[in-house]
Design an enzyme around this catalytic site. Structure first.
Site, short mmCIF file in Angstrom:
data_model
loop_
_atom_site.label_atom_id
_atom_site.label_comp_id
_atom_site.label_asym_id
_atom_site.label_seq_id
_atom_site.Cartn_x
_atom_site.Cartn_y
_atom_site.Cartn_z
N HIS A 55 56.05 -4.06 -6.07
CA HIS A 55 54.99 -3.27 -6.72
C HIS A 55 53.79 -4.16 -7.03
O HIS A 55 53.86 -5.36 -6.83
CB HIS A 55 55.51 -2.51 -7.95
CG HIS A 55 55.95 -3.38 -9.09
ND1 HIS A 55 56.98 -4.26 -9.00
CD2 HIS A 55 55.47 -3.49 -10.36
CE1 HIS A 55 57.14 -4.87 -10.18
NE2 HIS A 55 56.25 -4.42 -11.02
N HIS A 57 52.11 -5.15 -9.75
CA HIS A 57 51.83 -5.94 -10.96
C HIS A 57 51.61 -7.42 -10.61
O HIS A 57 52.23 -7.96 -9.70
CB HIS A 57 52.97 -5.80 -11.97
CG HIS A 57 52.95 -4.49 -12.70
ND1 HIS A 57 54.06 -3.91 -13.27
CD2 HIS A 57 51.91 -3.63 -12.93
CE1 HIS A 57 53.72 -2.75 -13.83
NE2 HIS A 57 52.43 -2.57 -13.63
N ASP A 59 52.45 -10.18 -11.80
CA ASP A 59 53.56 -11.15 -11.80
C ASP A 59 54.50 -10.92 -10.61
O ASP A 59 55.58 -11.50 -10.53
CB ASP A 59 54.33 -11.12 -13.13
CG ASP A 59 54.97 -9.77 -13.42
OD1 ASP A 59 54.31 -8.73 -13.22
OD2 ASP A 59 56.15 -9.74 -13.86
N HIS A 60 54.07 -10.06 -9.66
CA HIS A 60 54.84 -9.83 -8.43
C HIS A 60 54.00 -10.08 -7.17
O HIS A 60 54.56 -10.30 -6.11
CB HIS A 60 55.40 -8.40 -8.43
CG HIS A 60 56.31 -8.14 -9.60
ND1 HIS A 60 57.67 -8.12 -9.49
CD2 HIS A 60 56.03 -7.98 -10.92
CE1 HIS A 60 58.21 -7.93 -10.70
NE2 HIS A 60 57.23 -7.83 -11.58
N HIS A 113 58.60 2.83 -12.82
CA HIS A 113 57.92 1.70 -13.48
C HIS A 113 56.44 1.75 -13.12
O HIS A 113 55.57 1.68 -13.98
CB HIS A 113 58.58 0.40 -13.02
CG HIS A 113 57.94 -0.84 -13.55
ND1 HIS A 113 57.98 -1.18 -14.88
CD2 HIS A 113 57.26 -1.84 -12.92
CE1 HIS A 113 57.33 -2.35 -15.05
NE2 HIS A 113 56.89 -2.76 -13.88
N ASP A 132 61.13 -4.43 -10.69
CA ASP A 132 61.21 -4.04 -12.10
C ASP A 132 61.76 -2.62 -12.26
O ASP A 132 61.41 -1.92 -13.21
CB ASP A 132 59.83 -4.11 -12.77
CG ASP A 132 59.33 -5.54 -12.92
OD1 ASP A 132 60.08 -6.49 -12.59
OD2 ASP A 132 58.19 -5.71 -13.38
N HIS A 170 63.33 -10.06 -13.26
CA HIS A 170 63.18 -10.68 -14.59
C HIS A 170 64.54 -11.02 -15.21
O HIS A 170 65.53 -10.31 -14.99
CB HIS A 170 62.44 -9.76 -15.56
CG HIS A 170 60.99 -9.58 -15.25
ND1 HIS A 170 60.02 -10.45 -15.68
CD2 HIS A 170 60.35 -8.62 -14.53
CE1 HIS A 170 58.83 -10.03 -15.24
NE2 HIS A 170 59.00 -8.93 -14.54
#
Ligand code: ZN
Ligand code: FE
Length: 256
Positions: A55, A57, A59-60, A113, A132, A170
């Site tokens: 996805h 975000h 942090d990905h 998410h 996530d 995570h």
């Protein structure tokens, strides 16, 4: 057989390398940052073939452009989210297949998410990269999707084989275990797992990946249709999606 390498980055993210020794093709899943990925590739003398994003975000996808620049790899992401995936080259969706050497991954759409979240399932390697969506003893927050979408997505993942390794993005398991214990404090399989999670984290060791069989048994978010969990919440006989929504609400407000 595929090799899966877990790289812990930032405060609690996991980035994964997936490598096929025969073809020497290598994928990185959800690269948040560049340097640890390039270091690991160099150490193993692996060449990057793909970035696989679950996805959009940061942090990905944070390292997408730098990795593409450094290695010339192909960036793969959900076609419905192409505008939010930096450097996307190949757009995929539900039921699409991706080849890593002679191994294949199938793409599952798992919104909730975010509205454009996907997972990559390497069936022969028993490895699921679910970003996530599903966590060890937990699930992702509903940032863009509805409880209904997320429950359906989790049910789709729950249908995969028990032997599937849940490679989530995570290390949230300790907080998730403490929350789960507020729901079913005297459910023996959960109690046992929570103790094991406390032990592993106290020793600085990862709790991820977990086995899908263990998630089916102990993850409250996969058990919203379980009569025992429902009665614990005083929600016996209600639609699973309502029970799921209540669990998610409680977790959102939980301060462990
Ligand atoms: Zn996210
Ligand atoms: Fe994340």
């Amino acid at each position: 057989m595929l090799e899966v390498i877990q790289i812990p980055v930032l405060s609690d993210n996991y980035v994964y390398l997936v490598h096929d020794p025969d073809s020497r093709h290598t994928a990185v899943v959800d690269p948040a940052v560049t340097a640890p990925v390039l270091d690991e590739l160099a150490r193993r003398e692996w060449v990057l073939t793909y970035v696989l994003n679950t996805h959009h975000h940061w942090d990905h996808v944070g390292a997408n452009l730098e990795l593409k620049e450094a290695t010339g790899c192909t960036v793969v992401g959900f076609r419905g989210d192409a505008a939010r995936i930096p450097g996307i080259d190949r757009m995929v969706g539900e039921g699409d297949w991706l080849e890593l050497g002679s191994c294949q991954a199938s793409v599952l759409e798992v919104p909730g998410h975010t509205r454009g979240h996907i997972a990559y399932w390497f069936q022969e390697a028993d490895a699921l990269f679910c970003g996530d969506t599903l966590f060890a003893l937990g699930c992702g927050r509903l940032f863009e999707g509805t409880a209904d979408q997320m429950w359906n997505s989790l049910c789709k993942l729950r249908d995969l084989p028990d032997s599937t390794r849940v490679c989530c993005a995570h290390e949230y398991t300790l907080g998730n275990a403490r929350f789960a214990m507020t729901i079913e404090p005297d459910y023996p399989p959960l109690l046992e797992r929570a103790k094991q999670v406390e032990r592993l984290r106290a020793a600085g060791r990862p709790t991820v990946p977990s086995l899908l069989a263990e998630e089916k048994r102990t993850n409250p978010f996969l058990r919203a249709d379980d009569p025992q969990l429902q009665s614990r919440l005083g929600m016996g006989g209600l639609p699973a999606v309502e029970v799921f929504a209540e669990l998610r609400r409680r977790k959102d407000h939980f301060r462990g």
